[in-house]
Design an enzyme around this catalytic site. Structure first.
Site, PDB file in Angstrom:
ATOM      1  N   SER A  19       1.027  -1.179  -0.204  1.00 50.84           N
ATOM      2  CA  SER A  19      -0.048   0.127   0.006  1.00 50.84           C
ATOM      3  C   SER A  19       0.855   1.402   0.021  1.00 50.84           C
ATOM      4  O   SER A  19       0.499   2.229  -0.707  1.00 50.84           O
ATOM      5  CB  SER A  19      -1.082   0.045   1.226  1.00 50.84           C
ATOM      6  OG  SER A  19      -1.849  -0.760   1.201  1.00 50.84           O
ATOM      7  N   GLY A  72      -5.935  -3.847  -7.980  1.00 52.90           N
ATOM      8  CA  GLY A  72      -7.104  -2.890  -7.491  1.00 52.90           C
ATOM      9  C   GLY A  72      -6.739  -1.769  -7.056  1.00 52.90           C
ATOM     10  O   GLY A  72      -7.360  -0.552  -7.422  1.00 52.90           O
ATOM     11  N   ASP A  87      -7.269  -7.552   4.764  1.00 54.70           N
ATOM     12  CA  ASP A  87      -6.444  -8.532   3.967  1.00 54.70           C
ATOM     13  C   ASP A  87      -5.931  -9.881   4.766  1.00 54.70           C
ATOM     14  O   ASP A  87      -5.501 -10.876   4.234  1.00 54.70           O
ATOM     15  CB  ASP A  87      -5.341  -7.810   3.369  1.00 54.70           C
ATOM     16  CG  ASP A  87      -5.552  -7.142   2.293  1.00 54.70           C
ATOM     17  OD1 ASP A  87      -6.668  -7.303   1.827  1.00 54.70           O
ATOM     18  OD2 ASP A  87      -4.929  -6.103   2.184  1.00 54.70           O
TER      19      ASP A  87
END
Ligand code: S3P
Length: 424
Positions: free
Chosen positions: A20, A88, A308
């Site tokens: 991220s 994504g 996650d």
């Protein structure tokens, strides 16, 4: 990939850089006022998609992923559609960024990404004034965006999603007038931390974020810490294996990511966290060892801060006394695979007593696992890693076989090397 029960799992692990934070560092530095220096960028497929998107739009890069200099350039329209692969984060945060630029940009993805919902990002961008066209009314990739003149809006997202939040914030920074964003539960906040450090005016008030337009973002100087979501596989392995003792060094400990640690504490796991420092993000080490676990209930409020890691709760539940229940995790159905369906189907093959719920699952634990020859990752990196660590903790001597194990390359290409070292 074939895996057998490990006699023990012991060692010190350095997990790969956070996915991220890597995506965000690349996206945000591409629109800074001067070159940024980012060290330790994740070398995995998903992040390469973001790099490629930015290169196609004109951003220049120097050096390698160990030490990358990002040189912002005015965005140009690529002459071809931009491939986001399985990522994504590339597609969704990318849409927010591209909506704030002049030009027309088309994004597409692989089979899995082409099934994943995009309207959650498209809807607020349209309300801000972007033109977005895509399959099924803009719900699915391929999607074409023409942004430019955006206006600030107030928006309440129906889902707690850091990707949606990040896309919204990026577009809002370049809109006319202030914007406000609300989400049902707080999702990971790397975007807010990083953009504030770059001088963006973001204010968090009673669960909403106010975003003032910005003229300029200052460059970043950043070293990406280890990824907690990658560490979570070894945390789980060390806890459930009868002879486990694993230390994970230099890992990100942002509380909006570490919901799993709070769940593990309730389950009675032996976990020691050692906070080493905090600049942009808290960083430290984690030590775990074999534990006697009890079942727990994961609430909808907790889900976004461990989204996650929730598949790992199913495996932890299988090794715990009593029942473990997860609710409010319906978002798992729209990840790289339908993770609720995938994990229920696959863990049952190993003998786990697990029931599928609409928005989660229920596990009756303490029954032990056996090897299985027909496991499948469902083209999902996190399911591949989940099944791998499960295969090391079975009761019998048989080999488990996982089809599509190479999907680990999406976030953790060195996963099997590290697993092999720990199990030696
Ligand atoms: C991510 C946010 C989460 C997470 C994904 C990475 C991010 O997705 O599942 O792996 O970097 O913002 P959602 O925003 O869809 O919850």
């Amino acid at each position: 990939m074939e895996l057998r029960r490990a006699q023990r799992v012991k060692g010190v692990v350095v997990v790969p850089p956070d996915k991220s934070i890597s995506h965000r560092a690349l996206f945000f530095s591409s629109i800074a006022s001067a070159p940024s220096e980012i060290r330790n960028v994740l070398d995995a497929d998903d992040v390469k998609r973001t790099l490629n998107l930015l290169k196609l739009c004109g951003t220049e890069f120097e050096g390698d992923l160990k030490k990358l200099v990002v040189k912002p350039r005015p965005f140009r329209e690529p002459s071809k559609p931009i491939y986001c692969g399985n990522s994504g984060t590339t597609a969704r945060i990318g849409m927010g960024l591209l909506a704030s630029r002049d030009g027309c940009f088309t994004l597409y993805g692989d089979k899995s990404l082409s099934r994943r919902p995009m309207l959650r990002v498209v809807k607020p961008l349209r309300e801000m004034g972007a033109t977005v066209l895509g399959r099924e009314g803009g719900a699915l990739l391929p999607i074409a965006i023409r942004g430019g003149d955006l206006k600030g809006i107030e928006y309440e997202s129906p889902v707690a999603s850091a990707q949606v939040k990040s896309a919204f914030i990026l577009a809002s920074l370049f809109a006319s007038g202030k914007s406000v964003y609300r989400e049902p539960w707080k999702s990971r906040d790397h975007t807010e931390r990083m953009l504030k450090a770059m001088g963006a005016r973001l204010t968090e008030k009673n669960g909403s974020i106010e975003i003032e337009p910005t003229d300029e973002l200052s460059p970043l100087k950043l070293e990406v810490p280890g990824d907690f979501s990658s560490a979570a596989f070894f945390i789980t392995l060390g806890v459930i294996h009868g002879k486990g003792d694993i230390v994970i060094e230099n890992v990100n400990l942002n509380p909006t990511r570490t919901g799993l640690l709070r769940v593990l504490e309730r389950m009675g796991a032996n976990v020691e966290v050692n906070l080493k420092g905090e600049e942009l993000e808290p960083i430290g080490s984690i030590r775990v060892s074999s534990s006697k676990l009890v079942g727990t209930v994961v609430s909808p409020e907790e889900a976004p801060q461990m989204i996650d890691e929730i598949p790992l709760v199913a495996l932890l539940g299988a090794f715990a006394e009593g029942e473990t229940v997860v609710r409010g995790a319906g978002e798992l159905r729209v990840k790289e695979s339908d993770r609720i369906a995938s994990l229920v189907l696959e863990l049952r093959k190993m003998g786990v007593d697990i029931e599928e719920l609409e928005d989660g699952f229920l596990v009756r634990g303490g029954k032990g696992l056996h090897s299985a020859k027909d496991l499948n990752s469902h083209g999902d990196h996190r399911i591949a890693m989940l099944l791998s660590i499960a295969s090391l903790c079975v009761e019998d001597e048989g080999a488990s076989r996982i089809k599509g194990a190479n999907w680990v390359k999406i976030s953790f290409p060195s996963f099997f090397d590290i697993l092999g070292e720990l199990a030696r």
